[in-house]
Design a protein around this motif. Structure first.
Motif, mmCIF file in Angstrom:
data_model
loop_
_atom_site.group_PDB
_atom_site.id
_atom_site.type_symbol
_atom_site.label_atom_id
_atom_site.label_comp_id
_atom_site.label_asym_id
_atom_site.label_seq_id
_atom_site.Cartn_x
_atom_site.Cartn_y
_atom_site.Cartn_z
ATOM 1 N N HIS A 209 26.862 -19.878 -11.861
ATOM 2 C CA HIS A 209 28.051 -19.072 -11.347
ATOM 3 C C HIS A 209 28.994 -18.868 -12.325
ATOM 4 C CE1 HIS A 209 29.540 -17.326 -7.662
ATOM 5 N NE2 HIS A 209 28.506 -17.942 -7.132
ATOM 6 N N ALA B 103 28.110 -16.861 -14.602
ATOM 7 C CA ALA B 103 27.457 -15.619 -14.832
ATOM 8 C C ALA B 103 26.455 -15.320 -13.460
ATOM 9 C CB ALA B 103 26.956 -15.623 -16.019
ATOM 10 N N PRO B 104 26.887 -15.076 -12.390
ATOM 11 C CA PRO B 104 25.924 -15.095 -11.320
ATOM 12 C C PRO B 104 24.946 -13.790 -11.493
ATOM 13 C CG PRO B 104 28.085 -14.527 -10.643
ATOM 14 C CD PRO B 104 28.199 -15.077 -11.818
ATOM 15 N N GLY B 105 25.431 -12.968 -11.848
ATOM 16 C CA GLY B 105 24.557 -11.533 -11.834
ATOM 17 C C GLY B 105 23.287 -11.706 -12.888
ATOM 18 N N THR B 106 23.755 -12.377 -13.963
ATOM 19 C CA THR B 106 22.770 -12.743 -15.149
ATOM 20 C C THR B 106 21.720 -13.558 -14.470
ATOM 21 O OG1 THR B 106 24.437 -12.291 -16.800
ATOM 22 C CG2 THR B 106 22.266 -13.413 -17.377
ATOM 23 N N ASN C 205 20.968 -14.242 -11.373
ATOM 24 C CA ASN C 205 19.955 -13.318 -10.503
ATOM 25 C C ASN C 205 19.192 -12.598 -11.045
ATOM 26 O OD1 ASN C 205 21.325 -14.796 -8.222
ATOM 27 N ND2 ASN C 205 22.770 -13.176 -7.852
ATOM 28 N N ALA D 252 19.532 -16.481 -3.960
ATOM 29 C CA ALA D 252 20.263 -15.509 -4.797
ATOM 30 C C ALA D 252 21.645 -16.109 -4.773
ATOM 31 C CB ALA D 252 20.406 -14.041 -4.525
ATOM 32 N N SER E 212 25.742 -15.850 -4.902
ATOM 33 C CA SER E 212 26.826 -14.797 -4.395
ATOM 34 C C SER E 212 27.467 -14.146 -5.615
ATOM 35 C CB SER E 212 27.715 -15.263 -3.490
ATOM 36 O OG SER E 212 28.427 -16.510 -4.159
ATOM 37 N N ARG E 213 27.906 -13.110 -5.740
ATOM 38 C CA ARG E 213 28.573 -12.438 -6.706
ATOM 39 C C ARG E 213 29.935 -13.104 -6.910
ATOM 40 N NH1 ARG E 213 30.533 -7.854 -6.505
ATOM 41 N NH2 ARG E 213 30.257 -7.543 -4.325
ATOM 42 N N VAL E 214 30.784 -13.695 -5.917
ATOM 43 C CA VAL E 214 31.883 -14.195 -6.008
ATOM 44 C C VAL E 214 31.953 -15.597 -5.004
ATOM 45 C CG1 VAL E 214 34.245 -13.949 -5.189
ATOM 46 C CG2 VAL E 214 33.246 -11.877 -5.920
ATOM 47 N N SER E 215 32.282 -16.462 -5.567
ATOM 48 C CA SER E 215 32.174 -17.852 -4.982
ATOM 49 C C SER E 215 33.258 -17.916 -3.913
ATOM 50 C CB SER E 215 32.528 -19.069 -6.010
ATOM 51 O OG SER E 215 33.945 -19.083 -6.486
ATOM 52 N N ARG F 201 36.739 -18.294 -5.176
ATOM 53 C CA ARG F 201 37.514 -17.051 -5.385
ATOM 54 C C ARG F 201 37.916 -16.347 -4.353
ATOM 55 N NH1 ARG F 201 34.898 -14.657 -10.615
ATOM 56 N NH2 ARG F 201 35.985 -16.652 -11.510
#
Length: 939
Positions: free
Chosen positions: A652, A654-657, A659, A685, A687-690, A693
């Motif tokens: 998390h 860098a969650p985008g990376t 995923n 997958a 999440s983009r935001v925990s 956050r």
């Protein structure tokens, strides 16, 4: 013996298992006894039975027949070959509605027969509490009865004919006319004729007269006035005379409408005294129990709502009546209730709602397991299990029996079939010591004398077996006992069929499973409810076999798929018991047999609630994995999935990376292969935001509100924060100040489920340090992931010497802390709910169901058992087939058949994932439904 086993394997087309696992699992039934068999045979056909008999006879090896293995007197145990009918010879062959009969194979489960007969308005009358798993063969062997024998009699009253196989290979039907019999069959028939004709006076006077006389052989059935009934004489012979190949049984009309009347009395003795006033009113059943059974039930955990429907008293009769219509049945029930109130001073309750009646019956049906632990948690055992006296003598017998218990310094919880004078009881014998075993023998002989003095039978339902056969001389004359031996010898002159039962019995205090070594193996869990001992914990399993009921409940999901004994809670408990003993399972914590059996345990905790004695196989599995892999390399999935909280936290950053990497087909396949993850599974997958956050972005409320801590579990925090956000909004709407722990926390679930208990303990200790200020301030915790919440409520006791945390589901918290808050109602909405296994086992979902009703959701909680994913289990390589099989049993068909606008609810992340993967439907958390109601209320 090796040559014998090779011959047996060559001769039988079914399964022959002589390995340590089979020997361990089949060394016990539901009795106090233990005998290790040489082999277990699972015949596919009558030809297999004949082959088994042929090989065993040639080698002089005894044979013991076994159905569900729920015999309480030791009849399903043997040191030779155990023949398990239940795996293959388990079909209903024919229902003849016109004649009111059914042809069945001996391994058919009673409920399967009843389901086949139900469309014709018929049923099989005898119905023991194990009806969901007991087999017809076992019922015939023990002459089983159940609560409805008041109306429909014992099994012996409901068997038309038997196809039998003798130990020398002779086959015939017991209803065959004598003139058609030849050879050995004719010899048997003539021998029995002579036995009867030479002893008419003895057979007419030697047996007590009562409805539940099951002890000994029913030789009086051979009297001329009884039609020389060979079939009835064989029912109740406990597998000592013949093997069954088929049975034709009588079916009876089942009243379309039934109503339950519960009558309350001062105690169970007063209830017993009232029985003679009930019987003339033609009830279907008259069951009795006392308040000590309720006390034992309450210490098990959650209080069942059925207790609120019991009338005032400390002893109760459960009386069922039936008729053609609901109106007529209810009228009969109310008349019966009024009559009992007037004649016996009873307080009464009439359960006209079938669901309410089922709940009340569930108390009685669970008694066989409940009574194995006293209210203080101490162990209680069968032995003096099911004595029966004439119903008019029942009150006197119970008084004498309670006095006898007190004189011997013992405790027991009597209950049972009061309408026929049959009393079940488990007693806190101290069977683990020599002194206690001597006291056991002394009590048993005194109890036998007591029941005989009341004109009764040592056994009224379960048979004599090893538990009571030694006591038959106290009930029958020496002359009659010699006839029993002669009867057995006519059928089985070489004594190959279930030797040591009924005639020439083994001592009642021999072969006790409590005797023998206990290896000094290390353990790491605390076992707070079992005196700190895994050995004591494994003794919880007494073999009642509810875990092999595949029709309902959560326990045991892998058994429901494989139907293999080693995948039942009972099978696994016995393997662990034998591991601690060190005889059949000889390599301790390194055992591959135990490892393989536990490999398909989903750690669902269904047994913690569904098992009548609360076996906690998930915890035992964690202990085994911890010890089995101590100092050794673990399966790779223990590192990939066991350390998921750590990997998720790192990803998390860098969650985008993360995923993007995991969505790449090649990379995903490599990750799964290297991580021990099933290739068929999709990787979730991030999440983009925990959640942490996301909650910072929510508006803050003024100070002064009551604080509640929202638990940021790994799954909600990193994979589905929308659930946590919805929960925060719901709690805010209810007037609470929602806070999170001051730093990262984890319950340690993934380390527990993979048996990495040292890590789990460290993680939990750190978590408690983080939570300490809030816990000291009394801040309650709301958990959204049921499995994590179960750790805080239950598993924490096993790992640390601390109290449970004040941790609740969202629904339970709202109903406890904000019962007056009303959420806006949704438009008429239908829903189905997949209840998470750990929620089912530890805290239930009554509050959630109530909240759904209050917001206008017509919900139905599925009786679907485990979803099959079960955290790391369904993700691991080698588990996919069983995981999907568990889901396909009920869950997937139910979700797939639901209308598109029907909500699918599942609070567990695993449940939502499994539903999404296998059906394409999106499942919601309760928090999301309540948040939707709030949104719609503001429009």
């Amino acid at each position: 013996m090796t040559d014998f086993l090779a011959q047996l394997a060559d001769a039988v087309s079914g399964d022959v298992d002589s390995g340590p696992a089979a020997q361990a699992m089949y060394s016990m039934d539901a009795s106090n006894y233990r005998q290790v068999p040489e082999a277990v045979v699972f015949p596919r056909s009558v030809a297999d039975l004949e082959a088994t008999v042929r090989v065993c006879s040639a080698n002089g090896v005894p044979i013991t027949a076994r159905g569900a293995g729920t015999s309480i007197a030791g009849q399903a145990l043997g040191k030779g070959v155990v023949v398990d009918y239940s795996r293959y010879l388990n079909r209903v062959l024919e229902i003849d509605a016109e004649r009111g009969t059914a042809r069945v194979q001996p391994g058919v489960v009673l409920d399967t027969l009843r389901a086949a007969a139900a469309p014709h308005g018929l049923t099989f009358g005898p119905d023991p509490s194990t009806h969901s798993r007991c087999t017809l063969g076992g019922m015939i062997g023990n002459d089983a009865c159940g609560p409805h024998s008041v109306a429909w009699g014992r099994t012996a009253d409901n068997v038309v004919s038997l196809d039998v196989l003798t130990a020398d290979g002779t086959r015939f039907n017991t209803a065959t006319p004598p003139e058609e019999l030849t050879g050995r069959a004719d010899e048997i028939h003539e021998g029995l004729r002579a036995l009867a004709s030479d002893n008419l006076a003895l057979l007419r006077t030697g047996f007590p007269t009562l409805p539940r006389r099951v002890s000994g052989y029913a030789l009086d059935a051979l009297l001329p006035e009884h039609g020389f009934d060979l079939t009835r004489a064989l029912v109740g012979t406990e597998g000592t005379c013949v093997l069954l190949t088929e049975a034709t049984v009588r079916l009876v009309p089942s009243p379309p409408s039934r109503v339950l009347v519960v009558a309350g009395y001062a105690d169970d003795v007063a209830a017993a005294d009232a029985v003679p006033s009930v019987l003339p009113l033609r009830p279907l059943t008259v069951e009795g129990m006392g308040a000590d059974l309720i006390d034992a039930l309450l210490v098990r955990g959650r209080r069942t709502a059925a207790l609120d429907n019991l009338p005032e008293g400390r002893g109760w009769l459960f009386i069922e009546v039936g008729d053609e219509t609901a109106e007529l049945a209810q009228r009969r029930a109310r008349e019966l209730a009024d009559t009992l109130a007037q004649r016996t001073g009873a307080t009464t309750s009439v359960a006209t709602d079938p669901a309410q009646a089922r709940q009340l019956w569930s108390i009685r049906e669970a008694a066989a397991g409940i009574a194995t632990r006293m209210a203080d948690g101490s162990e209680a055992w069968p032995g003096w299990e099911d004595a029966a006296v004439p119903p008019e003598n029942l009150g006197s017998y119970l008084r004498g029996f309670r006095e006898l218990l007190a004189r011997h310094g013992l405790r027991g919880i009597p209950y049972g079939h009061f309408g026929e004078g049959c009393v079940h009881v488990r007693i806190d014998f101290e069977l683990t010591t020599e002194r206690g075993r001597r006291a056991f023998r002394s009590f048993m002989t005194d109890a036998a004398d007591l029941v005989v003095a009341h004109g009764g039978s040592l056994s009224g339902e379960h048979g004599d077996g090893q538990a009571r056969a030694e006591l038959l001389p106290r009930m029958y004359s020496p002359e009659l006992l010699r006839l029993f031996e002669a009867f057995k010898e006519i059928w089985d002159p070489r004594d190959l069929l279930n030797p040591g039962n009924l005639v020439r019995p083994r001592p009642l205090d021999a072969d006790l499973r409590f005797e023998g070594p206990v290896l000094p193996l290390p353990t790491t869990l605390r076992y707070p409810h079992d005196d700190g001992s895994l050995t004591t914990a494994t003794r919880r399993c007494v073999g009642v076999g509810k875990c092999i009921d595949t029709s309902t409940g959560v326990m045991c999901p892998s058994y429901m798929v494989t139907r293999s004994e080693q995948h039942s809670t009972r099978g696994r408990a016995r393997l662990l018991f034998e591991l601690m003993r060190g005889e059949t399972i000889t390599d301790g914590w390194r055992s591959t047999e135990v490892r393989d059996a536990l490999d398909l345990c989903l750690a669902c905790k269904g047994c913690l609630s569904d098992c009548p004695v609360n076996v906690d196989m998930a915890s035992y599995k964690a202990e085994f994995l911890h010890q089995h892999y101590a100092g050794r390399l673990r399966p790779i999935s223990h590192y990939s999935l066991g350390f998921l909280p750590l990997w998720a936290r790192l990803a998390h950053a860098a969650p985008g990376t993360a995923n993007a990497v995991l969505r790449s087909t090649g990379t995903a396949a490599l990750v799964k292969r290297l991580g021990g993850i099933a290739a068929e599974r999709s990787l979730p997958a991030f999440s983009r935001v925990s959640l942490r956050r996301a909650l910072r972005r929510l508006p803050r409320r003024p100070a002064g509100r009551r604080r509640v801590m929202l638990w940021p579990d790994t799954f909600t925090n990193f994979f589905s924060p929308e659930v946590g956000v919805a929960a925060a909004r719901v709690l805010d709407y209810a007037g609470f100040d929602v806070v999170l722990p001051r730093s990262s926390v984890c319950c340690g679930l993934t380390w527990i489920s993979t048996g990495q208990l040292d890590v789990a303990r460290r993680v939990l200790r750190r978590t408690l340090r983080v939570l300490e200020p809030e816990l000291r301030a009394g801040t309650p915790i709301v958990g959204l992931e049921p499995s994590c919440l179960a750790v805080l409520r239950h598993d924490v006791h096993d790992l640390l010497d601390v109290d449970s945390l004040d941790a609740l589901t969202l629904g339970a918290f709202l109903k406890r802390e904000a019962p007056g808050v009303q959420f806006p109602r949704l438009p008429a909405t239908a829903a189905i709910t997949q209840q998470h296994c750990h929620q089912h086992a530890v805290f239930g979902n009554a509050a959630e169901e109530q909240l759904l009703r209050e917001v206008g959701v017509g919900n139905r909680t599925l009786d679907s058992g485990c979803c099959g994913l079960a955290g790391n289990f369904g993700m691991e390589r080698g588990h996919y087939e069983v995981s999907v099989g568990a889901a396909n049993r009920v869950l997937v068909p139910e979700v797939s058949a639901a209308e598109p606008d029907t909500l699918v609810l599942a609070d567990g992340f695993s449940c939502r994932t499994q539903i999404g993967e296998l059906t394409g439907r999106k499942a919601l958390h309760l928090a999301q439904v309540l948040a939707t109601a709030i949104d719609q209320g503001f429009r």
